[in-house]
Write a protein that holds these residues in place. Structure first.
Motif, PDB file in Angstrom:
ATOM      1  N   VAL A  25     -24.733  21.836  30.830  1.00 41.85           N
ATOM      2  CA  VAL A  25     -23.461  22.434  31.239  1.00 41.85           C
ATOM      3  C   VAL A  25     -22.669  21.486  32.137  1.00 41.85           C
ATOM      4  CG1 VAL A  25     -22.437  24.298  32.596  1.00 41.85           C
ATOM      5  CG2 VAL A  25     -24.224  24.806  30.952  1.00 41.85           C
ATOM      6  N   MET A  26     -23.354  20.827  33.068  1.00 43.45           N
ATOM      7  CA  MET A  26     -22.654  19.897  33.950  1.00 43.45           C
ATOM      8  C   MET A  26     -22.184  18.657  33.186  1.00 43.45           C
ATOM      9  SD  MET A  26     -22.483  21.529  36.689  1.00 43.45           S
ATOM     10  CE  MET A  26     -21.769  20.278  37.752  1.00 43.45           C
ATOM     11  N   LEU A  27     -22.924  18.265  32.160  1.00 44.27           N
ATOM     12  CA  LEU A  27     -22.469  17.167  31.306  1.00 44.27           C
ATOM     13  C   LEU A  27     -21.183  17.557  30.587  1.00 44.27           C
ATOM     14  CD1 LEU A  27     -23.299  14.308  30.306  1.00 44.27           C
ATOM     15  CD2 LEU A  27     -24.447  15.447  28.395  1.00 44.27           C
ATOM     16  N   GLY A  28     -21.150  18.803  30.087  1.00 42.26           N
ATOM     17  CA  GLY A  28     -19.928  19.286  29.456  1.00 42.26           C
ATOM     18  C   GLY A  28     -18.785  19.418  30.436  1.00 42.26           C
ATOM     19  N   LEU A  29     -19.099  19.816  31.674  1.00 41.54           N
ATOM     20  CA  LEU A  29     -18.065  19.911  32.699  1.00 41.54           C
ATOM     21  C   LEU A  29     -17.453  18.544  32.981  1.00 41.54           C
ATOM     22  CD1 LEU A  29     -16.513  21.322  34.993  1.00 41.54           C
ATOM     23  CD2 LEU A  29     -18.506  20.956  36.456  1.00 41.54           C
ATOM     24  N   GLY A  30     -18.297  17.529  33.139  1.00 42.96           N
ATOM     25  CA  GLY A  30     -17.771  16.187  33.382  1.00 42.96           C
ATOM     26  C   GLY A  30     -16.957  15.673  32.213  1.00 42.96           C
ATOM     27  N   ALA A  31     -17.376  16.009  30.986  1.00 40.44           N
ATOM     28  CA  ALA A  31     -16.640  15.558  29.807  1.00 40.44           C
ATOM     29  C   ALA A  31     -15.296  16.254  29.661  1.00 40.44           C
ATOM     30  CB  ALA A  31     -17.481  15.802  28.549  1.00 40.44           C
ATOM     31  N   THR A  77     -14.498  14.957  24.117  1.00 41.14           N
ATOM     32  CA  THR A  77     -14.209  16.287  23.574  1.00 41.14           C
ATOM     33  C   THR A  77     -15.390  16.815  22.777  1.00 41.14           C
ATOM     34  OG1 THR A  77     -11.854  15.736  23.467  1.00 41.14           O
ATOM     35  CG2 THR A  77     -12.621  17.606  22.153  1.00 41.14           C
ATOM     36  N   ARG A  78     -15.974  15.962  21.931  1.00 39.50           N
ATOM     37  CA  ARG A  78     -17.148  16.392  21.153  1.00 39.50           C
ATOM     38  C   ARG A  78     -18.324  16.701  22.066  1.00 39.50           C
ATOM     39  NH1 ARG A  78     -15.335  12.234  17.578  1.00 39.50           N
ATOM     40  NH2 ARG A  78     -16.822  10.775  18.504  1.00 39.50           N
ATOM     41  N   LEU A  79     -18.518  15.867  23.079  1.00 43.18           N
ATOM     42  CA  LEU A  79     -19.623  16.089  24.017  1.00 43.18           C
ATOM     43  C   LEU A  79     -19.446  17.405  24.761  1.00 43.18           C
ATOM     44  CD1 LEU A  79     -22.148  15.074  25.495  1.00 43.18           C
ATOM     45  CD2 LEU A  79     -20.637  13.856  27.076  1.00 43.18           C
ATOM     46  N   GLU A  80     -18.234  17.713  25.155  1.00 46.83           N
ATOM     47  CA  GLU A  80     -17.971  18.970  25.865  1.00 46.83           C
ATOM     48  C   GLU A  80     -18.353  20.174  25.011  1.00 46.83           C
ATOM     49  OE1 GLU A  80     -14.138  21.422  27.707  1.00 46.83           O
ATOM     50  OE2 GLU A  80     -13.886  19.448  26.789  1.00 46.83           O
ATOM     51  N   LYS A  81     -17.975  20.157  23.732  1.00 52.39           N
ATOM     52  CA  LYS A  81     -18.273  21.286  22.842  1.00 52.39           C
ATOM     53  C   LYS A  81     -19.773  21.420  22.600  1.00 52.39           C
ATOM     54  CE  LYS A  81     -13.821  21.040  20.448  1.00 52.39           C
ATOM     55  NZ  LYS A  81     -13.136  20.822  19.147  1.00 52.39           N
ATOM     56  N   VAL A  82     -20.436  20.272  22.324  1.00 49.74           N
ATOM     57  CA  VAL A  82     -21.871  20.319  22.025  1.00 49.74           C
ATOM     58  C   VAL A  82     -22.664  20.750  23.250  1.00 49.74           C
ATOM     59  CG1 VAL A  82     -23.854  18.899  21.405  1.00 49.74           C
ATOM     60  CG2 VAL A  82     -21.693  18.610  20.191  1.00 49.74           C
ATOM     61  N   VAL A 107     -28.940  16.467  41.022  1.00 50.63           N
ATOM     62  CA  VAL A 107     -29.291  16.486  39.597  1.00 50.63           C
ATOM     63  C   VAL A 107     -28.131  17.027  38.768  1.00 50.63           C
ATOM     64  CG1 VAL A 107     -30.819  17.536  37.890  1.00 50.63           C
ATOM     65  CG2 VAL A 107     -31.765  16.643  40.021  1.00 50.63           C
ATOM     66  N   ALA A 108     -27.406  18.014  39.303  1.00 49.48           N
ATOM     67  CA  ALA A 108     -26.284  18.593  38.576  1.00 49.48           C
ATOM     68  C   ALA A 108     -25.063  17.678  38.582  1.00 49.48           C
ATOM     69  CB  ALA A 108     -25.920  19.945  39.179  1.00 49.48           C
ATOM     70  N   THR A 109     -24.853  16.946  39.663  1.00 47.37           N
ATOM     71  CA  THR A 109     -23.671  16.094  39.779  1.00 47.37           C
ATOM     72  C   THR A 109     -23.795  14.831  38.933  1.00 47.37           C
ATOM     73  OG1 THR A 109     -23.394  16.890  42.049  1.00 47.37           O
ATOM     74  CG2 THR A 109     -22.143  14.948  41.416  1.00 47.37           C
ATOM     75  N   THR A 110     -24.995  14.312  38.781  1.00 42.91           N
ATOM     76  CA  THR A 110     -25.187  13.069  38.028  1.00 42.91           C
ATOM     77  C   THR A 110     -24.736  13.186  36.572  1.00 42.91           C
ATOM     78  OG1 THR A 110     -27.025  12.456  39.480  1.00 42.91           O
ATOM     79  CG2 THR A 110     -26.863  11.329  37.353  1.00 42.91           C
ATOM     80  N   PRO A 111     -25.164  14.205  35.806  1.00 39.93           N
ATOM     81  CA  PRO A 111     -24.649  14.315  34.429  1.00 39.93           C
ATOM     82  C   PRO A 111     -23.152  14.602  34.376  1.00 39.93           C
ATOM     83  CG  PRO A 111     -25.973  16.231  34.993  1.00 39.93           C
ATOM     84  CD  PRO A 111     -26.181  15.228  36.074  1.00 39.93           C
ATOM     85  N   ALA A 112     -22.610  15.266  35.401  1.00 43.69           N
ATOM     86  CA  ALA A 112     -21.163  15.498  35.426  1.00 43.69           C
ATOM     87  C   ALA A 112     -20.413  14.173  35.526  1.00 43.69           C
ATOM     88  CB  ALA A 112     -20.800  16.411  36.592  1.00 43.69           C
ATOM     89  N   LEU A 113     -20.908  13.265  36.365  1.00 45.60           N
ATOM     90  CA  LEU A 113     -20.290  11.942  36.476  1.00 45.60           C
ATOM     91  C   LEU A 113     -20.438  11.158  35.176  1.00 45.60           C
ATOM     92  CD1 LEU A 113     -21.474  10.920  40.069  1.00 45.60           C
ATOM     93  CD2 LEU A 113     -19.185  11.666  39.377  1.00 45.60           C
ATOM     94  N   LEU A 114     -21.598  11.309  34.514  1.00 45.31           N
ATOM     95  CA  LEU A 114     -21.807  10.626  33.245  1.00 45.31           C
ATOM     96  C   LEU A 114     -20.828  11.137  32.183  1.00 45.31           C
ATOM     97  CD1 LEU A 114     -23.411   8.720  31.411  1.00 45.31           C
ATOM     98  CD2 LEU A 114     -25.050  10.588  31.042  1.00 45.31           C
ATOM     99  N   GLY A 115     -20.667  12.464  32.114  1.00 48.00           N
ATOM    100  CA  GLY A 115     -19.718  13.029  31.160  1.00 48.00           C
ATOM    101  C   GLY A 115     -18.295  12.589  31.437  1.00 48.00           C
ATOM    102  N   TRP A 116     -17.952  12.480  32.714  1.00 47.56           N
ATOM    103  CA  TRP A 116     -16.606  12.025  33.086  1.00 47.56           C
ATOM    104  C   TRP A 116     -16.368  10.588  32.641  1.00 47.56           C
ATOM    105  CZ3 TRP A 116     -15.556   8.414  37.217  1.00 47.56           C
ATOM    106  CH2 TRP A 116     -14.183   8.230  37.451  1.00 47.56           C
ATOM    107  N   ARG A 117     -17.376   9.722  32.808  1.00 48.24           N
ATOM    108  CA  ARG A 117     -17.237   8.332  32.389  1.00 48.24           C
ATOM    109  C   ARG A 117     -17.107   8.220  30.868  1.00 48.24           C
ATOM    110  NH1 ARG A 117     -14.963   4.991  34.846  1.00 48.24           N
ATOM    111  NH2 ARG A 117     -15.983   3.381  33.587  1.00 48.24           N
ATOM    112  N   ILE A 118     -17.847   9.059  30.146  1.00 45.49           N
ATOM    113  CA  ILE A 118     -17.740   9.047  28.682  1.00 45.49           C
ATOM    114  C   ILE A 118     -16.347   9.477  28.256  1.00 45.49           C
ATOM    115  CG2 ILE A 118     -18.589  10.131  26.569  1.00 45.49           C
ATOM    116  CD1 ILE A 118     -21.341  10.264  27.866  1.00 45.49           C
ATOM    117  N   ARG A 119     -15.809  10.512  28.906  1.00 44.63           N
ATOM    118  CA  ARG A 119     -14.461  10.971  28.575  1.00 44.63           C
ATOM    119  C   ARG A 119     -13.412   9.906  28.912  1.00 44.63           C
ATOM    120  NH1 ARG A 119     -12.394  16.075  27.227  1.00 44.63           N
ATOM    121  NH2 ARG A 119     -10.165  15.828  26.852  1.00 44.63           N
TER     122      ARG A 119
END
Length: 398
Positions: free
Chosen positions: A45-51, A222-227, A202-214
């Protein structure tokens, strides 16, 4: 002599004796699976949030500081108070009250972005976002079906900032509310502030990763957020099935009827409190809806991870079950809230959106009409006027 035999009464807040079988192989496997599900949900969920973050957070805060401050204050000021009061009014057990308090103190979740966006395009729109290329024939925002017609840009900003503020807000709120009469001293003593910090990291790290991917690729983000959002739903349902189908130590992790009733009212209370706070702050209609949604929808993954790290046995299962049930009820409450807004309080179409609709609707027909009008003016010997009152040079119309 007659011996008086008294009856021993126990309070509804006193938890039953905890059954622990953590040394058995089956219990160890179950605990490992539950931990993987809870942390997997939090990370996805946090990965999707960052994305989903495709805005300049600082720029948007400068543009709408009053809305952002109102949203953060209502989320960490009014929502925990609502959870505390509901736990007392419904006289839920200590474990159920702990779960309610944990979710009411958690930062905003990615689900709030879903409800604030349109169903046709959940992308943020604002000065800090580059304009998206229009497809011919695409309908403007106000003609698409929307969830709540709120400001998705400010929703993303509030969710991002609430996650950062949680490092200081959650320990403070747990210190204020995690005490009798809502919970017993047993729950209070088991809360680990170190676990809170680790969970937030732990929750913030994937959010930052998703943000960098976006930031590198909007399409991949966009695809990462949906998945990631879909995976999170599957994992929270799997955690509920595990808790109910395979209880720890033979106990029952199912929340009581009183706890479920309190959980049903928790999100609507957050919506109402957020709406009232935004009204007092004199925010416009879209920002009022945004603050209301952000206040009532919480991030259950962080609350569940803190519970897994701080509690064991049946007590942990009851707390995690309450948190998971709240996650499902939050989505249902958001659907009902969106339906109510669309039925009884629809937003008027902005003038700019109407102009865009007229421009985008059958562009070829509009060009034909303008050419016919120009030819008619030329035949009549009149002067051809362009938009703004200008007169074209001779020879333009043949």
């Amino acid at each position: 002599p007659r011996r008086h035999v008294g009856t021993v009464t126990t309070s509804s807040r006193t938890p039953p004796p905890e059954k622990t079988d953590s040394n058995e192989p089956g219990a160890m496997v179950r605990e490992a699976v539950l931990t993987v599900l809870v942390y997997g949900y939090t990370i996805s969920v946090m990965l999707g949030l960052g994305a989903s973050v495709n805005v300049d957070v600082l720029a948007e805060v400068k543009r709408s500081p009053r809305a952002v401050i109102c949203g953060i204050c209502s989320q960490y000021g009014l929502m925990p108070l609502a959870g505390f009061v509901l736990a007392l009014l419904f006289d839920v057990g200590a474990s159920e009250a702990t779960g309610m308090l944990l979710v009411s103190m958690s930062p905003g979740g990615v689900t709030s972005t879903l409800f604030t966006s349109s169903s046709g395009a959940a992308r943020a729109v604002g000065p800090s976002c580059p304009p998206k290329t229009k497809r011919r024939g695409a309908r403007p925002f106000f003609q698409r079906r929307y969830w709540c017609g709120a400001n998705v840009t400010i929703s993303i900003v509030m969710t991002t900032l609430s996650t950062i503020v949680a490092f200081a807000a959650m320990p403070l709120l747990l210190f204020v509310y995690m005490r009798p009469p809502a919970v017993t001293h047993d729950e209070t003593s088991r809360i680990s502030y170190a676990a809170i910090f680790v969970t937030l990291v732990v929750a913030t790290t994937p959010a930052l990763l998703g943000w960098r991917i976006r930031a590198k690729s909007e399409a991949c983000g966009t695809r990462l957020e949906k998945v990631a959002t879909k995976v999170g739903v599957v994992l929270v349902v799997a955690a509920l099935v595990l808790l109910f189908a395979w209880p720890s130590g033979g106990g029952n992790a199912q929340p009581t009827a009183r706890a479920v009733a309190a959980l049903v009212l928790l999100s609507p209370c957050g919506f109402a409190f957020g709406w009232a706070a935004a009204t007092v702050a004199r925010l416009d209609a879209a920002l009022t809806r945004t603050v209301s949604i952000e206040t009532g929808i919480q991030q259950v993954g962080i609350a569940g991870a803190i519970a897994v790290n701080s509690f064991r046995g049946d007590q942990r299962d009851r707390i995690v079950a309450v948190i998971a049930v709240f996650g499902l009820l939050t989505f249902l409450s958001g659907l009902v809230f969106a339906a109510c807004l669309r039925t009884w309080a629809p937003l008027p179409a902005p003038a700019s959106a109407v102009d865009d609709a007229l421009k985008d609707d059958d562009d070829d027909d509009v060009v034909v009409v303008k050419v016919e009008e120009a030819s008619s003016q030329a035949d009549d010997g009149g002067d051809l006027e362009l938009a703004g009152g200008a007169t074209p040079p001779k020879g333009v119309i043949g």
